[in-house]
Design an enzyme around this catalytic site. Sequence first.
Site, PDB file in Angstrom:
ATOM      1  N   GLU A 294      -9.645  -1.762   5.519  1.00 38.31           N
ATOM      2  CA  GLU A 294     -10.208  -1.373   6.807  1.00 38.31           C
ATOM      3  C   GLU A 294     -11.485  -2.169   7.087  1.00 38.31           C
ATOM      4  OE1 GLU A 294      -8.657   0.452   8.780  1.00 38.31           O
ATOM      5  OE2 GLU A 294      -7.803   2.245   7.878  1.00 38.31           O
TER       6      GLU A 294
ATOM      7  N   ASP B 286       0.825  -1.211   0.000  1.00 39.12           N
ATOM      8  CA  ASP B 286       0.000   0.000   0.000  1.00 39.12           C
ATOM      9  C   ASP B 286       0.859   1.261   0.000  1.00 39.12           C
ATOM     10  OD1 ASP B 286       0.972  -0.410   2.561  1.00 39.12           O
ATOM     11  OD2 ASP B 286      -0.979  -0.722   3.465  1.00 39.12           O
TER      12      ASP B 286
ATOM     13  N   ASN C 268      -7.286  -2.693  14.637  1.00 37.29           N
ATOM     14  CA  ASN C 268      -8.702  -2.881  14.280  1.00 37.29           C
ATOM     15  C   ASN C 268      -8.910  -4.069  13.341  1.00 37.29           C
ATOM     16  OD1 ASN C 268      -7.773  -1.972  11.817  1.00 37.29           O
ATOM     17  ND2 ASN C 268      -9.015  -0.111  11.754  1.00 37.29           N
TER      18      ASN C 268
ATOM     19  N   HIS D 128      -7.286  -4.583  10.485  1.00 37.24           N
ATOM     20  CA  HIS D 128      -7.050  -4.356   9.054  1.00 37.24           C
ATOM     21  C   HIS D 128      -5.797  -5.080   8.590  1.00 37.24           C
ATOM     22  CE1 HIS D 128      -4.590  -0.393   9.774  1.00 37.24           C
ATOM     23  NE2 HIS D 128      -3.774  -1.399   9.652  1.00 37.24           N
TER      24      HIS D 128
HETATM   25  P1  PGA Z   1       2.307  -1.417  12.637  1.00 35.60           P
HETATM   26  O1  PGA Z   1       1.097  -1.443  11.617  1.00 35.60           O
HETATM   27  O2  PGA Z   1       3.305  -2.402  12.102  1.00 35.60           O
HETATM   28  O3  PGA Z   1       2.867  -0.024  12.571  1.00 35.60           O
HETATM   29  O4  PGA Z   1       1.769  -1.790  13.946  1.00 35.60           O
HETATM   30  C1  PGA Z   1       0.637  -2.670  11.153  1.00 35.60           C
HETATM   31  C2  PGA Z   1      -0.556  -2.431  10.268  1.00 35.60           C
HETATM   32  O5  PGA Z   1      -1.268  -1.447  10.483  1.00 35.60           O
HETATM   33  O6  PGA Z   1      -0.784  -3.237   9.364  1.00 35.60           O
END
Ligand code: PGA
Length: 241
Positions: A143, A67, A136, A138
């Site tokens: 999302e 992404d 959450n 995702h």
């Molecule tokens: P993080 O994010 O590695 O910064 O915890 C993971 C994600 O949101 O997929």
Amino acid sequence: MNVIKFENEEQIGVAAGYYMCGQVLQKPDSVLGLATGSTPVKAYKHMIELYNQKAVDFSKVTTFNLDEYVNLDVRDRNSYHTFMYENLFDHINIPDRNINFLDGNAPDLEEECRAYERRIKRAGGIDIQLLGIGSNGHIAFNEPADSFQRWSHVVELKESTIKDNSRFFDNIEEVPTRAVTMGIGSIMQAKKILIIALGEHKAKAIKQLIDGNVTPSCPASVLQFHTDVTLMLDKGAASLI
Ligand code: PGA
């Protein structure tokens, strides 16, 4: 699912680094799906160490990142381009032409997403997709929603994600509100999936991913339907399972 619990982040970095490099040793022209965020940093560090030890050669590898933010200069310190070059690409020998990102500054984002899917297909599909998971649930920027989005697409980020990611920016207003992301179908087509989760704030999402209902309100839960998923968890992330 292959669930492996580790003592700490350092150990996960070593194990995940070996896992990714093992794929490249088996198939030098592997296609790797890569992720950003705090989670994969130690895995990338160990991949670099193995490269420096001449244990692995990335010259035939192709990568696709999950992404990128929309309307953020790729040279911005918070772009996922910058992250990937700083944490991995500047230190190993993947040819620049083999590195693929969704372009969040493309004039036609929908067409950019369709073209990205075609590029993945032309490369022969992703051999291993490395994933983090949001608090959450995702995966990439898929999302929580009412339905699964299949292919790469443009997404409005949830308040919780903007808040989670604001730690990298000077203030929350600077966090982009849109992103381009691979879809659930793009991720599910990877031959293997490696998920890393660190910290207690991921524990609920991990529990749901492993034994909750499969629902787009926790996008990661769909991985229950994938046949080759490895989860590497620290104590905090594994605290509810
Ligand atoms: P993080 O994010 O590695 O910064 O915890 C993971 C994600 O949101 O997929």
